[in-house]
Design an enzyme around this catalytic site. Sequence first.
Site, PDB file in Angstrom:
ATOM      1  N   GLY A  17       0.798  -1.242   0.000  1.00 28.49           N
ATOM      2  CA  GLY A  17       0.000   0.000   0.000  1.00 28.49           C
ATOM      3  C   GLY A  17       0.820   1.276   0.000  1.00 28.49           C
ATOM      4  O   GLY A  17       0.250   2.366  -0.015  1.00 28.49           O
ATOM      5  N   GLY A  18       2.158   1.147  -0.017  1.00 29.49           N
ATOM      6  CA  GLY A  18       2.989   2.346   0.035  1.00 29.49           C
ATOM      7  C   GLY A  18       3.200   3.013  -1.310  1.00 29.49           C
ATOM      8  O   GLY A  18       3.645   4.166  -1.382  1.00 29.49           O
ATOM      9  N   GLY A  20       2.081   3.145  -5.865  1.00 31.44           N
ATOM     10  CA  GLY A  20       1.267   2.777  -7.023  1.00 31.44           C
ATOM     11  C   GLY A  20      -0.214   2.602  -6.755  1.00 31.44           C
ATOM     12  O   GLY A  20      -0.864   3.433  -6.113  1.00 31.44           O
ATOM     13  N   ARG A  41       7.863  -3.853   2.147  1.00 35.23           N
ATOM     14  CA  ARG A  41       9.171  -4.141   2.746  1.00 35.23           C
ATOM     15  C   ARG A  41       9.897  -2.880   3.196  1.00 35.23           C
ATOM     16  O   ARG A  41      10.695  -2.924   4.113  1.00 35.23           O
ATOM     17  CB  ARG A  41      10.045  -4.884   1.725  1.00 35.23           C
ATOM     18  N   PHE A  98       8.835  -8.868 -13.565  1.00 35.42           N
ATOM     19  CA  PHE A  98       9.825  -8.300 -14.479  1.00 35.42           C
ATOM     20  C   PHE A  98       9.707  -9.032 -15.797  1.00 35.42           C
ATOM     21  O   PHE A  98       9.147 -10.123 -15.880  1.00 35.42           O
ATOM     22  CB  PHE A  98      11.261  -8.404 -13.922  1.00 35.42           C
ATOM     23  N   TYR A 148      -3.731 -11.664 -17.714  1.00 37.23           N
ATOM     24  CA  TYR A 148      -3.137 -12.783 -18.470  1.00 37.23           C
ATOM     25  C   TYR A 148      -3.162 -14.109 -17.716  1.00 37.23           C
ATOM     26  O   TYR A 148      -2.329 -14.983 -17.957  1.00 37.23           O
ATOM     27  CB  TYR A 148      -1.717 -12.439 -18.938  1.00 37.23           C
ATOM     28  N   LYS A 163      -0.246 -15.401 -10.498  1.00 37.68           N
ATOM     29  CA  LYS A 163      -1.552 -14.724 -10.521  1.00 37.68           C
ATOM     30  C   LYS A 163      -2.668 -15.718 -10.857  1.00 37.68           C
ATOM     31  O   LYS A 163      -3.795 -15.572 -10.375  1.00 37.68           O
ATOM     32  CB  LYS A 163      -1.550 -13.568 -11.523  1.00 37.68           C
ATOM     33  N   PRO A 189      -6.554  -5.763 -13.555  1.00 38.15           N
ATOM     34  CA  PRO A 189      -6.371  -4.502 -14.287  1.00 38.15           C
ATOM     35  C   PRO A 189      -5.526  -4.694 -15.542  1.00 38.15           C
ATOM     36  O   PRO A 189      -4.627  -5.520 -15.568  1.00 38.15           O
ATOM     37  CB  PRO A 189      -5.611  -3.602 -13.293  1.00 38.15           C
ATOM     38  N   ILE A 192      -1.845   0.237 -16.162  1.00 39.69           N
ATOM     39  CA  ILE A 192      -2.100   1.513 -15.493  1.00 39.69           C
ATOM     40  C   ILE A 192      -0.723   2.064 -15.118  1.00 39.69           C
ATOM     41  O   ILE A 192       0.022   1.380 -14.401  1.00 39.69           O
ATOM     42  CB  ILE A 192      -2.950   1.317 -14.213  1.00 39.69           C
TER      43      ILE A 192
END
Length: 285
Positions: A17-18, A20, A41, A98, A148, A163, A189, A192
């Site tokens: 939550g820190g 994006g 982290r 990545f 995906y 995912k 999503p 974004i």
Amino acid sequence: MFQKDLLERKRILITGGGTGLGKAAAQRFLELGAELYICGRRQEVLAATAQELRQTTGGKIYARPCDVRDPAAVEAMIAAIWAEGPLDVLMNNAAGNFLARTEELSLGAFQSVIGIVLMGTLHTTMACGRRWLAAGRGGVVLNVSTTYTTTGSAYVVPSAVAKAGMQALTRSLAVEWGNRGIRMNAIAPGPIPTEGAFSRLLARPELEVDAKKRNPLGRFGTMEEFANLAAFLISDGAGYINGEVVTMDGGEWLQGAGEFTALGRELTEKEWEMMRPKKPAPKPA
Ligand code: HXC
Ligand code: NAP
């Protein structure tokens, strides 16, 4: 878009939550009256976000450094939060990703991404779920997935695998725990712009132009659109939505899947003319 007290008195944890999308959701939930915990982290990133959002929204937000890959650290974080009161909502948003050729990946690379996305989601979900079930109270889990998972995707294989597992977890527990008041949903999503995602997945800024061209709406999604969908899905107003994965990508993945979409886009006016029947369709009156 929503009544101001939509999330009043809801206690929510957002992993990652820190920054994006997690940070955007945190802001929206605070504006709607929720009390927030954010974890990640990096202590300094969390502290800066908490301070900023406290100032801009006037809401209650607390930073909890935690690596979600570590089950003991997750258990300690959830226990500490519960000591201040039970959570109502868990949003599994932390991720790693990545772009890489799969044959070049080390075992550690797979473990890193799957550890954050799949195992991290499992750790937090079990820690909260067991507490909700033991107390006989309800809860809501919202998982942040990707588009995906069904098709898979080349060059992001650890993420696709993790995912997809996250979505299976969402749907499985939605059924297993639904009759005890726990709802589980996910958002998938499309692209974004965030520093975390775009710096790792777009090798050259010019590729953004191609990415937008691939989208039926011709643009990327926004943090506000994401945060509003998340707010709706965790709210009591969405109480009958369970086990759902809501795609918000401007129709991008469907465009990629359509057999004739790309072929049709290639045709010239002359070729369209050749394809038409000799007797044209009637014009609208
Ligand atoms: C190949 C890589 C790599 C890369 C790291 N590794 N980056 N391998 N290509 N680009 C390998 C390392 O060599 C190492 O392998 C293992 O992965 C762990 O890397 P570390 O740097 O030691 O790990 P860590 O510091 O914990 O970082 C985790 C991370 C990093 C996932 C690698 O990228 C990160 O912190 N990400 C968090 C934020 C993020 O990814 N946000 C984007 C989410 S966007 P060995 O063998 O040495 O152990 C998203 C969806 C986007 O998910 C969809 C867009 C449409
Ligand atoms: P981001 O800013 O990089 O967010 C990822 C967050 O996860 C960071 O705050 C990071 O904080 C945290 N994190 C990573 N590893 C962690 C760990 N081991 N333990 C705890 N926290 C950890 O990227 P984003 O774009 O906002 O992504 C947010 C979510 O949206 C992710 O689930 C991503 O897969 C999904 N998504 C994004 C897009 C997009 O286009 N932006 C598209 C589809 C899906 P620390 O580094 O401090 O730990």
